[in-house]
Design a protein around this motif. Sequence first.
Motif, PDB file in Angstrom:
ATOM      1  N   PHE A 278       3.106  -8.875 -36.399  1.00 53.60           N
ATOM      2  CA  PHE A 278       1.884  -8.410 -35.721  1.00 53.60           C
ATOM      3  C   PHE A 278       1.840  -6.999 -36.519  1.00 53.60           C
ATOM      4  CE2 PHE A 278      -0.371  -5.890 -32.344  1.00 53.60           C
ATOM      5  CZ  PHE A 278      -1.539  -6.646 -32.463  1.00 53.60           C
ATOM      6  N   LEU A 279       2.723  -6.235 -36.600  1.00 54.91           N
ATOM      7  CA  LEU A 279       2.579  -4.879 -37.043  1.00 54.91           C
ATOM      8  C   LEU A 279       2.313  -4.851 -38.534  1.00 54.91           C
ATOM      9  CD1 LEU A 279       5.960  -3.216 -35.511  1.00 54.91           C
ATOM     10  CD2 LEU A 279       3.381  -2.631 -34.799  1.00 54.91           C
ATOM     11  N   ALA A 280       3.030  -5.869 -39.330  1.00 55.92           N
ATOM     12  CA  ALA A 280       2.520  -5.827 -40.765  1.00 55.92           C
ATOM     13  C   ALA A 280       1.147  -6.264 -40.900  1.00 55.92           C
ATOM     14  CB  ALA A 280       3.324  -7.010 -41.354  1.00 55.92           C
ATOM     15  N   GLU A 281       0.439  -7.332 -40.074  1.00 55.78           N
ATOM     16  CA  GLU A 281      -0.945  -7.728 -40.198  1.00 55.78           C
ATOM     17  C   GLU A 281      -1.953  -6.486 -39.798  1.00 55.78           C
ATOM     18  OE1 GLU A 281      -1.403 -11.070 -37.590  1.00 55.78           O
ATOM     19  OE2 GLU A 281      -0.884 -12.392 -39.276  1.00 55.78           O
ATOM     20  N   LEU A 282      -1.432  -5.673 -38.684  1.00 55.28           N
ATOM     21  CA  LEU A 282      -2.368  -4.572 -38.547  1.00 55.28           C
ATOM     22  C   LEU A 282      -2.490  -3.575 -39.672  1.00 55.28           C
ATOM     23  CD1 LEU A 282      -1.495  -3.711 -34.762  1.00 55.28           C
ATOM     24  CD2 LEU A 282      -3.513  -4.897 -35.519  1.00 55.28           C
ATOM     25  N   GLN A 283      -1.224  -3.405 -40.309  1.00 51.53           N
ATOM     26  CA  GLN A 283      -1.379  -2.342 -41.352  1.00 51.53           C
ATOM     27  C   GLN A 283      -2.150  -2.862 -42.698  1.00 51.53           C
ATOM     28  OE1 GLN A 283       2.540  -0.221 -41.703  1.00 51.53           O
ATOM     29  NE2 GLN A 283       3.101  -1.353 -39.840  1.00 51.53           N
ATOM     30  N   SER A 284      -1.545  -3.953 -43.117  1.00 50.20           N
ATOM     31  CA  SER A 284      -2.091  -4.819 -44.387  1.00 50.20           C
ATOM     32  C   SER A 284      -3.633  -5.206 -44.350  1.00 50.20           C
ATOM     33  CB  SER A 284      -1.130  -5.877 -44.766  1.00 50.20           C
ATOM     34  OG  SER A 284      -1.175  -6.873 -43.939  1.00 50.20           O
ATOM     35  N   GLN A 285      -3.910  -5.874 -43.330  1.00 48.73           N
ATOM     36  CA  GLN A 285      -5.323  -6.447 -43.027  1.00 48.73           C
ATOM     37  C   GLN A 285      -6.500  -5.619 -42.352  1.00 48.73           C
ATOM     38  OE1 GLN A 285      -4.704 -10.539 -41.231  1.00 48.73           O
ATOM     39  NE2 GLN A 285      -3.052 -10.875 -42.586  1.00 48.73           N
ATOM     40  N   HIS A 286      -5.775  -4.562 -41.221  1.00 50.27           N
ATOM     41  CA  HIS A 286      -6.839  -3.998 -40.794  1.00 50.27           C
ATOM     42  C   HIS A 286      -6.920  -2.555 -40.737  1.00 50.27           C
ATOM     43  CE1 HIS A 286      -7.493  -7.772 -38.578  1.00 50.27           C
ATOM     44  NE2 HIS A 286      -6.481  -7.985 -38.378  1.00 50.27           N
ATOM     45  N   GLY A 287      -6.041  -2.020 -41.963  1.00 46.44           N
ATOM     46  CA  GLY A 287      -6.114  -0.887 -41.975  1.00 46.44           C
ATOM     47  C   GLY A 287      -5.433   0.377 -41.067  1.00 46.44           C
ATOM     48  N   PHE A 288      -4.694  -0.157 -40.431  1.00 46.90           N
ATOM     49  CA  PHE A 288      -3.763   0.608 -39.218  1.00 46.90           C
ATOM     50  C   PHE A 288      -2.756   1.330 -39.924  1.00 46.90           C
ATOM     51  CE2 PHE A 288      -6.499  -1.641 -36.174  1.00 46.90           C
ATOM     52  CZ  PHE A 288      -6.020  -1.476 -35.144  1.00 46.90           C
ATOM     53  N   SER A 289      -2.502   2.815 -39.503  1.00 45.10           N
ATOM     54  CA  SER A 289      -1.193   3.228 -40.052  1.00 45.10           C
ATOM     55  C   SER A 289       0.031   2.959 -39.460  1.00 45.10           C
ATOM     56  CB  SER A 289      -1.396   4.901 -39.855  1.00 45.10           C
ATOM     57  OG  SER A 289      -1.643   5.298 -38.516  1.00 45.10           O
ATOM     58  N   PRO A 290       1.028   3.124 -39.839  1.00 46.55           N
ATOM     59  CA  PRO A 290       2.181   2.497 -39.089  1.00 46.55           C
ATOM     60  C   PRO A 290       2.245   3.093 -37.677  1.00 46.55           C
ATOM     61  CG  PRO A 290       2.895   3.364 -41.097  1.00 46.55           C
ATOM     62  CD  PRO A 290       1.376   3.776 -40.889  1.00 46.55           C
ATOM     63  N   ALA A 291       1.961   4.245 -37.327  1.00 49.37           N
ATOM     64  CA  ALA A 291       1.850   5.112 -36.016  1.00 49.37           C
ATOM     65  C   ALA A 291       0.706   4.535 -35.321  1.00 49.37           C
ATOM     66  CB  ALA A 291       1.727   6.558 -36.395  1.00 49.37           C
ATOM     67  N   LYS A 292      -0.411   4.005 -35.878  1.00 52.98           N
ATOM     68  CA  LYS A 292      -1.386   3.407 -34.888  1.00 52.98           C
ATOM     69  C   LYS A 292      -1.097   2.176 -34.665  1.00 52.98           C
ATOM     70  CE  LYS A 292      -6.303   2.903 -35.482  1.00 52.98           C
ATOM     71  NZ  LYS A 292      -7.817   3.172 -36.272  1.00 52.98           N
ATOM     72  N   ALA A 293      -0.302   1.429 -35.530  1.00 52.58           N
ATOM     73  CA  ALA A 293       0.100   0.058 -35.376  1.00 52.58           C
ATOM     74  C   ALA A 293       1.120  -0.117 -34.192  1.00 52.58           C
ATOM     75  CB  ALA A 293       0.504  -0.611 -36.478  1.00 52.58           C
ATOM     76  N   HIS A 294       1.993   0.966 -34.287  1.00 57.10           N
ATOM     77  CA  HIS A 294       3.024   0.953 -33.063  1.00 57.10           C
ATOM     78  C   HIS A 294       2.486   1.122 -31.794  1.00 57.10           C
ATOM     79  CE1 HIS A 294       6.044   0.736 -36.450  1.00 57.10           C
ATOM     80  NE2 HIS A 294       6.906   0.264 -35.589  1.00 57.10           N
ATOM     81  N   SER A 295       1.353   2.193 -31.905  1.00 57.25           N
ATOM     82  CA  SER A 295       0.634   2.641 -30.624  1.00 57.25           C
ATOM     83  C   SER A 295      -0.249   1.384 -30.123  1.00 57.25           C
ATOM     84  CB  SER A 295      -0.098   3.692 -30.869  1.00 57.25           C
ATOM     85  OG  SER A 295      -1.010   4.255 -29.899  1.00 57.25           O
ATOM     86  N   TYR A 296      -0.601   0.615 -30.840  1.00 56.49           N
ATOM     87  CA  TYR A 296      -1.426  -0.565 -30.334  1.00 56.49           C
ATOM     88  C   TYR A 296      -0.432  -1.622 -29.678  1.00 56.49           C
ATOM     89  CZ  TYR A 296      -5.014  -4.085 -30.341  1.00 56.49           C
ATOM     90  OH  TYR A 296      -5.745  -5.093 -29.794  1.00 56.49           O
ATOM     91  N   LEU A 297       0.880  -1.783 -30.630  1.00 59.07           N
ATOM     92  CA  LEU A 297       1.865  -2.527 -29.725  1.00 59.07           C
ATOM     93  C   LEU A 297       2.409  -2.212 -28.479  1.00 59.07           C
ATOM     94  CD1 LEU A 297       3.558  -5.056 -30.201  1.00 59.07           C
ATOM     95  CD2 LEU A 297       5.463  -3.549 -31.284  1.00 59.07           C
ATOM     96  N   ALA A 298       2.520  -0.928 -28.552  1.00 62.04           N
ATOM     97  CA  ALA A 298       2.921  -0.209 -27.282  1.00 62.04           C
ATOM     98  C   ALA A 298       1.854  -0.593 -26.074  1.00 62.04           C
ATOM     99  CB  ALA A 298       3.242   1.182 -27.268  1.00 62.04           C
ATOM    100  N   LEU A 299       0.603  -0.694 -26.342  1.00 61.70           N
ATOM    101  CA  LEU A 299      -0.467  -0.849 -25.486  1.00 61.70           C
ATOM    102  C   LEU A 299      -0.310  -2.065 -24.906  1.00 61.70           C
ATOM    103  CD1 LEU A 299      -3.253   0.144 -24.369  1.00 61.70           C
ATOM    104  CD2 LEU A 299      -4.412  -1.176 -26.318  1.00 61.70           C
ATOM    105  N   LEU A 300       0.129  -3.177 -25.629  1.00 62.08           N
ATOM    106  CA  LEU A 300       0.296  -4.552 -25.094  1.00 62.08           C
ATOM    107  C   LEU A 300       1.575  -4.500 -24.432  1.00 62.08           C
ATOM    108  CD1 LEU A 300       0.067  -6.385 -28.474  1.00 62.08           C
ATOM    109  CD2 LEU A 300      -1.662  -6.037 -26.589  1.00 62.08           C
TER     110      LEU A 300
END
Length: 300
Positions: A278-300
Motif C-alpha cells: 500500500f505504501l509503495a502504491e501511494l508513492q509510485s502511483q499517486h505521487g505521495f512522498s514517503p512521509a505523506k504515505a506513512h501519515s496516510y497509513l497512520a490515519l488508517l
Amino acid sequence: MGRAKFFRQKLISHVDSVAVKTVYSWLLHQTRERFGVAAGEAGLVAQKGYLLLTRSLVKRSEEQIVFPALAGREVHRKRSAQELPRREVVLTPWSHDDLEVYREFGLKALQNARLARLIEEAYWQDASLSTSMLCFLTNITAKSIRERLISLWEEGIRLPVAGVAKKYRQGRVFRATAAMEQFFAGVKPATVRERLWLSPTTWQQYQMDYLHVAQLTRAGLDASTIGRQLGLHPDLVIEFQELEQRTGGATQLADSLPGRLLNGCPLPLAVDDARNLFLAELQSQHGFSPAKAHSYLALL
C-alpha cells in the motif's frame, strides 16, 4: 416557465444522509481535504485504504459480522445442515457500495449486489452459504433468491451456493471476470455496471486488480503469489490470467484512470506485505512522498 422538477429526490436525500456516516465517506473526505488528492483519484485511494483496513489491519470492521457458514467451497451433496461442519467467516451485510448502487440503479440492484457479495466473501474464506442462510442475512424469501441466482447462473456468473446443481457450477466466472470480459467485448462501462450492480468505486477496483494481475503475470509470478500480494483469491487470479491470454485486454485499460496511474509505475515484485504494498502504491502511483504515505497509513 414551469417549476424545475427533481426526480427521486427523497431517495437521494436519504442516501446522502446515510453516506456521510460511513467510514469510507470519512476516509474519502480526509483523502481530498487533508492530503490534497484530486476528486477523481481520491475515490481510488480511499478504496485502497478501506480495503487494506478491512482485509489486513483489523479482523472485523464496523460494517462486518462473524457468521457460522458451512465449511468448504464444494458443499453440494444433499445432507442435513445439522450434520455439516461449520466455519466462522467475516461477512459484510452492508457496505458503502450499497448506497452508490441504490442511488443509481434502485432497490432490487442493491439487494442483488448484496447477495452476490455475501456469496463471494464466503467463498474467499473457504466456506459456503445455504439458501436459508442467505434468507437470514438479506431478508429475502428463498423463492426470490433462487429466481435471482438462476438468472445469474444462466448468464455465466459464478455464485457458488451450497447445494447448487452441477449444471450451474461449471463454466462460470466471478462477477469481476464477467465485468472485464464484457468491457473487452465492447460493452459500455455504464451498461456493465448496471448489469452486474457495480458501483463506480468497485468498477475502478476491478480494473486496477486486473491490471495488477496482468503486470505480475508478465513478471513471472504464479497465481498463489499474486493472490497473496494483492489480497485476491487464486481462483479469481487464474480467471484474470486466462482472460488476458484470450483477449490481451490490459491494453484497452490504458486510458482508464487505473491504467494511467499504473502506466510506468510497476508494483514492487518483492513486496509480500499488504502494508508495504500500500505504501509503495501511494508513492509510485499517486505521487505521495514517503512521509505523506506513512501519515496516510497512520490515519488508517
